[in-house]
Structure formats: C-alpha cells, structure tokens
Design an enzyme around this catalytic site. Structure first.
Site, PDB file in Angstrom:
ATOM      1  CG  ASP A 118       0.346 -15.784  -4.252  1.00  0.00           C
ATOM      2  OD1 ASP A 118       1.429 -16.266  -3.842  1.00  0.00           O
ATOM      3  OD2 ASP A 118       0.268 -15.026  -5.231  1.00  0.00           O
ATOM      4  CE1 TYR A 123       2.142  -8.581 -10.415  1.00  0.00           C
ATOM      5  CE2 TYR A 123       3.743  -9.653  -8.997  1.00  0.00           C
ATOM      6  CZ  TYR A 123       3.363  -9.207 -10.250  1.00  0.00           C
ATOM      7  OH  TYR A 123       4.201  -9.400 -11.323  1.00  0.00           O
ATOM      8  CE  LYS A 165       8.162 -12.497  -3.551  1.00  0.00           C
ATOM      9  NZ  LYS A 165       8.654 -11.378  -4.268  1.00  0.00           N
TER      10      LYS A 165
HETATM   11  N1  PMP Z   1       2.578 -13.863  -5.740  1.00  0.00           N
HETATM   12  C1  PMP Z   1       2.963 -12.972  -4.821  1.00  0.00           C
HETATM   13  C2  PMP Z   1       2.181 -12.849  -3.559  1.00  0.00           C
HETATM   14  C3  PMP Z   1       4.077 -12.169  -5.040  1.00  0.00           C
HETATM   15  O1  PMP Z   1       4.440 -11.275  -4.120  1.00  0.00           O
HETATM   16  C4  PMP Z   1       4.810 -12.330  -6.235  1.00  0.00           C
HETATM   17  C5  PMP Z   1       6.061 -11.506  -6.539  1.00  0.00           C
HETATM   18  N2  PMP Z   1       6.367 -10.512  -5.707  1.00  0.00           N
HETATM   19  C6  PMP Z   1       4.373 -13.278  -7.160  1.00  0.00           C
HETATM   20  C7  PMP Z   1       3.268 -14.034  -6.883  1.00  0.00           C
HETATM   21  C8  PMP Z   1       5.122 -13.499  -8.440  1.00  0.00           C
HETATM   22  O2  PMP Z   1       6.349 -14.076  -8.179  1.00  0.00           O
HETATM   23  P1  PMP Z   1       7.582 -13.940  -9.227  1.00  0.00           P
HETATM   24  O3  PMP Z   1       7.955 -12.492  -9.231  1.00  0.00           O
HETATM   25  O4  PMP Z   1       8.609 -14.857  -8.671  1.00  0.00           O
HETATM   26  O5  PMP Z   1       7.070 -14.392 -10.544  1.00  0.00           O
END
Ligand code: PMP
Length: 427
Positions: free
Chosen positions: A239, A144, A267
């Site tokens: 990511d 994701y 995060k």
């Molecule tokens: N990349 C990863 C690996 C994630 O786990 C997440 C959210 N859990 C995102 C991108 C998107 O981040 P956000 O919810 O802060 O938009």
C-alpha cells in the site's frame, strides 16, 4: 492565535455535517482544540478563515508534494475543465497518468484508476482473492488501508488516534478473514503463514508505516514478507498510498528494492484531487472485468480533470526530482527538533523516511504499534497547540505523518524549528 471565524464556521458545519467533519481526524479532538477551517493555501502555507498563516506539515495528508496551488497543476485543471468536467467514458488523460505511473514503478504492468486510496486497496484485495481463489488476508497492526470493512481490525490513522480497536457496523464474519501480525516482526508473520498460509490471498502492508506515525521497515522486513508470500503462494500487496512518489520517484519499491505483486496508490498521483490507483502484474490485472471475472468499476474513475492534475504533478516531479533536496531539508528539520528535545530533556524519538516524519513523545524506539501506543499523547497535544499558536500546522494526532513539500523553503523550516524549540521549552 485567535480563530473566531474558524470557530463560527465549524459551528455552522456541525449543524449540517455529521460531527462537523467529513473525515474524523480533521476535528482536532485528539489535540484538545477546535479545528482549523482553511480558506486557501499557497506553496508551503495555509491560511484559515481568520486570515492566520501557517507553515503546513499536513499537506493534504501527504498529497501536496509540490506545495499548494502549484501553477502547473492549476493550469492543467483549468485547461481540462474548459472542455468539460467528466464524461464517464474513455479519455486520453487517463492513459497519460497510467503511463507515468508505470514508468516510475516497474512492477506495475497494468493498472486501474479509482477515486480514493480506500477504493484502491479494497479493489486490490478483491483482485488478490479472485486471482488466488483464497479468502484470508494478512495485515499489520497500526497500518491503515482505508475505511472498507476488511481493514478495520486494529488499524492506524483515525482509529489509532481515537483508540478505536475496530469499527461498529463491521460484521465479525468479515474481519474473521483478516489476520493481523506485528509490523517489523517476521516471526508473527511466520506464525500466521505456518497456520493458514494455504488460505492466504495476500500479505498487505504499508512498506513504510505512516498511519501509526512514521515507522520505517526494519532491515530485512520487506524482503522477509516477499519470501513468505512466495512460499505461501500469496500475493504481496504494497500500500503505497502515502509512500508512492513521496519517498522516491519509484516509491518504497525503488528505495528498498523489494517488488510487490500489486501496488496501491493515491494522494500525490492526483495532484491534490481525489484519486486512487491499483496495479501490478499483467496476469493478475487481466483477471479484472471485462477480461476476467473480478468486478470493479467507477462512474468517475479516471476523471479527466483529476488525471490531468495528477499527470501535471508527476511530470513536474520527473522534471525537477526534488527528492534529494527534500531528504536534506527533512533531515535538517528532524535533527534540529531532536536536538531541542534533548536540550530541554523532553523524551522524544524522531522517525523519518525522506520527507515523511513523526516526533514521538517517548524515550524508547518506536518500531511497531505497541511502542507507538506508549507515547505521551497529552504531551503531544500540548506540543501541537504551541506549534499551532506559533503558526506551524502539524497533523492533529501523535499517530500521523508530518510532511515537507518542495515548496518549503529554508525560512519555512527555520520557522518550524524555532516554534518547536519554543514549544519544547514550555513542555
Ligand atoms: N492507504 C494508506 C496507506 C493511507 O494512508 C490512506 C489514507 N491516509 C488510505 C489507504 C486511504 O486513502 P483515502 O483516504 O484516499 O481513502
């Protein structure tokens, strides 16, 4: 555990907020119960509107590595807000945070701060496309990368939780440029690179998958991606929105020794406030406007309150280096849950990297999206509800990562283990 005030608060929310939630998995729909409405957190614990206390293993989806209401982070927020909440102009806290990130992740020579992980990945991919002059991207089933259009093909997190293959509102022409391979399967990557490697702008991956539940990279997988990206002339984008500052100070790149051309973060680097970042090689990052022709911007990007909180969190992590303790405690917790599952003959696989882990309700190894999808989600739901009633909060989905923070004491861990033993005995 009774939650009448949480239920009333959620009913009220549903009258004004779509589905009552500002992000789908918060609804607890996949685990067949009404959602928790949180009133406050302290250390390893959360309290709901009814005053019930829970050992928290969601931790704002991994953002809260120091525990809730950490004093250093709180102080930074108070001191910064006293001078104003934001100006939309340059401030020094932004550079402080950028320097800390660069120290931790040497492949990042320059970076940009944004407001969310979604924005970070969206911007990194635009930059990869602008830099290479190519339009296709390769992602992995069950990973994701936020909710922007290009990434909503066979993605993890809420889409995996609710069994949604893609999203309405995304034109087929947009996802036509998104190619999907299998996590931990270099042959599936090779097949795509063989066919259209010359059109690939980047290979984008969670180096440790966290959004189909935790799945570590198989030995050689990340190295293989590095090799194939180089062979195709594509960029390798890690990511690290979850793994950054979570599985090691230098994230997955430190732990596995494979370096990315571009890295996305979120995060932890905001100390629990809304944040994202993307960065990498200087020659790539200099393609961003105003030096270059790839446009990216943000009114609130690098906000001083957020970046002060983030810097306070990263400085504390640098000072206290909790990673060995987290590793030891998380290993103890996962071992104990695995043992209890065997004792009660509940088929379970526990996957873990550092302080991120998932208890999969399946007898078979979980190495990719298909094997994750074979889990017994009904059984997970029952387990979740037992744990919640015993005062232990897990992510409300089989396909998410559980976390530990530096504030989780031996007692907190013992409470989670006892709750899991009781829950498994009842399944
Ligand atoms: N990349 C990863 C690996 C994630 O786990 C997440 C959210 N859990 C995102 C991108 C998107 O981040 P956000 O919810 O802060 O938009």
């Amino acid at each position: 555990m009774d939650r009448p005030l949480s239920r009333a608060a959620f009913e009220r929310a549903q009258r004004s907020v779509a589905s009552g939630v500002n992000s789908p998995v918060r609804s607890f729909r996949a685990v067949g119960t009404s959602p928790l409405v949180v009133s406050r957190g302290k250390g390893a614990c959360l309290y709901d509107s009814d005053g019930n206390r829970y050992v928290d293993h969601i931790l704002s989806w991994g953002a809260i590595i120091l525990g809730h209401a950490d004093q250093d982070v709180q102080r930074a927020v108070e001191q910064t807000t006293a001078r104003g909440t934001g100006f939309g102009l340059c401030t020094e806290p932004e550079t402080d945070l950028a320097e800390l990130i660069k120290q931790a992740i040497p492949s990042i020579e320059l970076l940009r701060l944004v407001n969310s992980g979604t924005e970070a990945v969206m911007s990194a991919v635009r930059l990869a496309r602008g830099y290479t002059g190519r339009s296709k991207i390769l992602i992995f089933e069950g990973c994701y990368h936020g909710h922007s259009d290009s990434f909503l093909a066979r993605a993890g997190s809420g889409l995996a939780t609710f069994g949604i293959p893609g999203s309405g509102g995304v034109p087929p022409s947009v996802v036509a440029e998104t190619l999907v391979a299998q996590f931990n399967d270099l042959q599936s990557v090779e097949a795509i690179c063989g066919k259209c490697g010359e059109q690939l702008a980047c290979i984008l991956v969670e180096p440790v998958a966290g959004n189909m539940g935790v799945i570590p990279p198989a030995p050689g997988f990340l190295e293989g991606l590095r090799r194939m990206a180089d062979r195709c002339g594509a960029l390798l984008v890690f990511d690290e929105v979850i793994t950054g500052f979570r599985i090691a100070w230098g994230g997955a790149q430190e732990l596995y020794g494979v370096h990315a051309d571009l890295t996305t973060l979120g995060k932890i680097i905001g100390g629990g406030l809304p944040v994202g970042a993307f960065g990498g090689r200087r020659d790539i990052m200099e393609k961003l406007a105003p030096l270059g022709n790839v446009y990216q911007a943000g009114t609130l990007a690098g906000n001083p309150v957020v970046t002060s909180a983030g810097s306070a969190a990263l400085r504390k992590l640098a000072r206290t280096r909790p990673y060995e303790t987290l590793e030891r405690r998380a290993a103890r917790l996962c071992d104990a849950i695995g043992r209890a599952a065997r004792d009660y003959a509940v088929p379970m696989r526990v996957n873990r990297v550092g302080s991120m882990f998932t208890c999969f309700f399946t007898a078979d190894e979980v190495t990719d999206y298909d094997s994750a999808q074979r889990c017994d989600t009904q059984r997970f739901g029952k387990f979740f509800r037992h744990m919640l009633d015993a005062g232990v909060l897990l992510p409300p989905s089989q396909f998410e990562a559980c976390f530990l923070s530096a504030a989780h004491s031996d007692e907190d861990i013992a409470k989670t283990v006892r709750a899991a033993e009781d829950a498994l005995a009842c399944l």
